[in-house]
Design a protein around this motif. Sequence first.
Motif, PDB file in Angstrom:
ATOM      1  N   ASP A 140      -6.764 -19.599  21.356  1.00 40.81           N
ATOM      2  CA  ASP A 140      -7.340 -19.357  22.688  1.00 40.81           C
ATOM      3  C   ASP A 140      -6.291 -19.600  23.774  1.00 40.81           C
ATOM      4  O   ASP A 140      -6.164 -18.824  24.729  1.00 40.81           O
ATOM      5  CB  ASP A 140      -8.512 -20.324  22.951  1.00 40.81           C
ATOM      6  CG  ASP A 140      -9.776 -19.958  22.166  1.00 40.81           C
ATOM      7  OD1 ASP A 140      -9.816 -18.884  21.548  1.00 40.81           O
ATOM      8  OD2 ASP A 140     -10.722 -20.775  22.186  1.00 40.81           O
ATOM      9  N   ASN A 141      -5.556 -20.681  23.600  1.00 43.45           N
ATOM     10  CA  ASN A 141      -4.541 -21.060  24.594  1.00 43.45           C
ATOM     11  C   ASN A 141      -3.460 -19.987  24.732  1.00 43.45           C
ATOM     12  O   ASN A 141      -3.003 -19.674  25.826  1.00 43.45           O
ATOM     13  CB  ASN A 141      -3.923 -22.399  24.160  1.00 43.45           C
ATOM     14  CG  ASN A 141      -2.954 -22.968  25.166  1.00 43.45           C
ATOM     15  OD1 ASN A 141      -3.301 -23.182  26.316  1.00 43.45           O
ATOM     16  ND2 ASN A 141      -1.723 -23.209  24.736  1.00 43.45           N
ATOM     17  N   LEU A 142      -3.098 -19.388  23.596  1.00 43.79           N
ATOM     18  CA  LEU A 142      -2.081 -18.335  23.622  1.00 43.79           C
ATOM     19  C   LEU A 142      -2.638 -17.043  24.228  1.00 43.79           C
ATOM     20  O   LEU A 142      -1.883 -16.241  24.784  1.00 43.79           O
ATOM     21  CB  LEU A 142      -1.574 -18.067  22.207  1.00 43.79           C
ATOM     22  CG  LEU A 142      -0.646 -19.150  21.659  1.00 43.79           C
ATOM     23  CD1 LEU A 142      -0.573 -19.085  20.136  1.00 43.79           C
ATOM     24  CD2 LEU A 142       0.749 -19.026  22.258  1.00 43.79           C
ATOM     25  N   MET A 181      -3.353 -17.236  32.090  1.00 45.87           N
ATOM     26  CA  MET A 181      -3.614 -17.805  33.424  1.00 45.87           C
ATOM     27  C   MET A 181      -3.344 -19.309  33.486  1.00 45.87           C
ATOM     28  O   MET A 181      -3.203 -19.864  34.569  1.00 45.87           O
ATOM     29  CB  MET A 181      -5.062 -17.494  33.825  1.00 45.87           C
ATOM     30  CG  MET A 181      -5.281 -17.453  35.321  1.00 45.87           C
ATOM     31  SD  MET A 181      -4.331 -16.154  36.150  1.00 45.87           S
ATOM     32  CE  MET A 181      -4.163 -16.872  37.773  1.00 45.87           C
ATOM     33  N   HIS A 182      -3.241 -19.966  32.326  1.00 48.14           N
ATOM     34  CA  HIS A 182      -3.036 -21.416  32.406  1.00 48.14           C
ATOM     35  C   HIS A 182      -1.586 -21.772  32.761  1.00 48.14           C
ATOM     36  O   HIS A 182      -1.312 -22.891  33.184  1.00 48.14           O
ATOM     37  CB  HIS A 182      -3.470 -22.118  31.107  1.00 48.14           C
ATOM     38  CG  HIS A 182      -2.469 -22.090  29.997  1.00 48.14           C
ATOM     39  ND1 HIS A 182      -2.472 -21.145  28.986  1.00 48.14           N
ATOM     40  CD2 HIS A 182      -1.418 -22.897  29.716  1.00 48.14           C
ATOM     41  CE1 HIS A 182      -1.481 -21.395  28.151  1.00 48.14           C
ATOM     42  NE2 HIS A 182      -0.821 -22.438  28.563  1.00 48.14           N
ATOM     43  N   GLY A 183      -0.677 -20.783  32.609  1.00 48.56           N
ATOM     44  CA  GLY A 183       0.754 -21.072  32.833  1.00 48.56           C
ATOM     45  C   GLY A 183       1.040 -21.667  34.201  1.00 48.56           C
ATOM     46  O   GLY A 183       1.690 -22.711  34.321  1.00 48.56           O
ATOM     47  N   LEU A 194      -1.356 -25.426  34.373  1.00 53.88           N
ATOM     48  CA  LEU A 194      -0.986 -26.517  33.468  1.00 53.88           C
ATOM     49  C   LEU A 194       0.527 -26.780  33.472  1.00 53.88           C
ATOM     50  O   LEU A 194       0.962 -27.923  33.411  1.00 53.88           O
ATOM     51  CB  LEU A 194      -1.459 -26.191  32.037  1.00 53.88           C
ATOM     52  CG  LEU A 194      -1.131 -27.216  30.962  1.00 53.88           C
ATOM     53  CD1 LEU A 194      -1.753 -28.579  31.263  1.00 53.88           C
ATOM     54  CD2 LEU A 194      -1.596 -26.728  29.586  1.00 53.88           C
ATOM     55  N   HIS A 195       1.300 -25.720  33.549  1.00 56.93           N
ATOM     56  CA  HIS A 195       2.755 -25.886  33.447  1.00 56.93           C
ATOM     57  C   HIS A 195       3.451 -25.734  34.805  1.00 56.93           C
ATOM     58  O   HIS A 195       4.644 -25.448  34.871  1.00 56.93           O
ATOM     59  CB  HIS A 195       3.332 -24.857  32.464  1.00 56.93           C
ATOM     60  CG  HIS A 195       2.669 -24.872  31.127  1.00 56.93           C
ATOM     61  ND1 HIS A 195       2.516 -26.014  30.388  1.00 56.93           N
ATOM     62  CD2 HIS A 195       2.105 -23.875  30.391  1.00 56.93           C
ATOM     63  CE1 HIS A 195       1.883 -25.715  29.245  1.00 56.93           C
ATOM     64  NE2 HIS A 195       1.629 -24.441  29.233  1.00 56.93           N
ATOM     65  N   ALA A 196       2.694 -25.914  35.884  1.00 51.89           N
ATOM     66  CA  ALA A 196       3.243 -25.621  37.218  1.00 51.89           C
ATOM     67  C   ALA A 196       4.487 -26.429  37.554  1.00 51.89           C
ATOM     68  O   ALA A 196       5.341 -25.972  38.302  1.00 51.89           O
ATOM     69  CB  ALA A 196       2.167 -25.848  38.275  1.00 51.89           C
ATOM     70  N   GLN A 214       2.445 -30.463  27.058  1.00 51.95           N
ATOM     71  CA  GLN A 214       1.339 -30.287  28.013  1.00 51.95           C
ATOM     72  C   GLN A 214       0.194 -29.518  27.364  1.00 51.95           C
ATOM     73  O   GLN A 214      -0.975 -29.846  27.550  1.00 51.95           O
ATOM     74  CB  GLN A 214       1.841 -29.549  29.258  1.00 51.95           C
ATOM     75  CG  GLN A 214       2.817 -30.374  30.082  1.00 51.95           C
ATOM     76  CD  GLN A 214       3.432 -29.561  31.218  1.00 51.95           C
ATOM     77  OE1 GLN A 214       3.609 -28.352  31.110  1.00 51.95           O
ATOM     78  NE2 GLN A 214       3.772 -30.242  32.304  1.00 51.95           N
ATOM     79  N   ASP A 215       0.541 -28.497  26.582  1.00 47.36           N
ATOM     80  CA  ASP A 215      -0.501 -27.747  25.869  1.00 47.36           C
ATOM     81  C   ASP A 215      -1.205 -28.652  24.864  1.00 47.36           C
ATOM     82  O   ASP A 215      -2.428 -28.685  24.789  1.00 47.36           O
ATOM     83  CB  ASP A 215       0.120 -26.555  25.121  1.00 47.36           C
ATOM     84  CG  ASP A 215       0.563 -25.453  26.056  1.00 47.36           C
ATOM     85  OD1 ASP A 215      -0.244 -25.028  26.897  1.00 47.36           O
ATOM     86  OD2 ASP A 215       1.721 -25.006  25.947  1.00 47.36           O
ATOM     87  N   ARG A 216      -0.415 -29.383  24.092  1.00 45.83           N
ATOM     88  CA  ARG A 216      -0.996 -30.234  23.045  1.00 45.83           C
ATOM     89  C   ARG A 216      -1.974 -31.258  23.642  1.00 45.83           C
ATOM     90  O   ARG A 216      -3.116 -31.376  23.188  1.00 45.83           O
ATOM     91  CB  ARG A 216       0.101 -30.980  22.271  1.00 45.83           C
ATOM     92  CG  ARG A 216      -0.451 -31.861  21.149  1.00 45.83           C
ATOM     93  CD  ARG A 216       0.635 -32.703  20.492  1.00 45.83           C
ATOM     94  NE  ARG A 216       1.211 -33.692  21.377  1.00 45.83           N
ATOM     95  CZ  ARG A 216       0.644 -34.851  21.710  1.00 45.83           C
ATOM     96  NH1 ARG A 216      -0.525 -35.176  21.203  1.00 45.83           N
ATOM     97  NH2 ARG A 216       1.239 -35.695  22.540  1.00 45.83           N
TER      98      ARG A 216
HETATM   99 FE   LIG Z   1       0.888 -23.360  27.620  1.00 45.04          FE
END
Ligand SMILES: [Fe+2]
Length: 347
Positions: free
Chosen positions: A168-170, A174-176, A179-181, A296-298
């Motif tokens: 799902d995350n991949l 839009m999370h880039g 979450l990774h801002a 961050q994803d984990r």
């Molecule tokens: Fe990510």
Amino acid sequence: MTVIDKKALIEERVNNGLLGQWYPVAKSVEVKGARPHGVKALGQKLVLWRGADGKLNCLDDFCPHRGAPLSFGEVRDGNIGCRYHGVIVDGDGVVVRVPAMPECALEGRKAVKTYEVTESNDCVFVYIPSAEQPKAPELVLPKEMTSEEWTGFLCTALWGTNYRYALDNLADPMHGCYLHAESFTLAYGSKQDLMKLDKTETGFRVERVGQVGENFDWTEFEVHSGNMFCFLDIPYPPAAGPGSFMRILGFVLPVDAHHCKVFFWRMRKVTGLARESWRFLYRARLEANHWHVLEQDRVMLEGMPDDARRREMLYQHDLGVSRIRQILTRAAKTQVEAELAESEAAA
Ligand SMILES: [Fe+2]
Ligand code: FES
């Protein structure tokens, strides 16, 4: 009469991982020398080792004598010797010798289940068969993995979450920018957008409508009869060396219902001297940044409850998430129906 709840079987199959698939299970370097290597895939314990000629073997990690893990044993003359009472099993799962008991009837018996195994790009892949596809179809790899023009590094990580959340995350570009801002390259572009989804020859592409090439803006999934993977690009500033963007090739192994292992190849299209300088720069400077993003994803995925799927409220951005789930469910349905038909015929 027992009533079969087909819907529940399909959900269980999706949750544990599809059968009839090639999965990456280990880095090639982890399988070497006299120590067998134990892995877990779809809840099953498997053992890997190399024969005398370097050829990979994969068996159930279960000694036919009394069930000790063969991975606790050692490699002897290309076979595997159990640590508990010394039984020797070969790569075909046949008991070669029972050293503690002369002329033991177990000798010569095929006693352990074998799996098809192969390796490519520093990674070991195992085929987990299904009822309708007992023999492994071709393992289709991303074109970058077989191209001279690309080079890269494999990184793997064990995540304490069901593999479905990793997929799902991949499928969720839009999370880039959220979450990774604060990461090395994912701070750019707009934080508001719409998503679109396009069918491709082998899968689908989910993409931001308003921007491409500024952040993690799209993902493409390829779904083949024996494996699936995705790829996406991370824009790179000139300071990150030659080769423009970095391409991530992503595979996910369902380890068990609560863990998965991600296999990401971080690739760039560089040749010659530029390739060497990028590889050096990557190891020396960039790798740590990438680990930071992956962490961050984990942390985010491990923080989500197991039943998030049942309580969530999706919106337009989750087109890719919905599509990957639909693909898994459809494949699981085909598998479960084939198994039910088979057991009905047998009855
Ligand atoms: Fe990510
Ligand atoms: S359990 Fe393996 S030799 Fe006895």
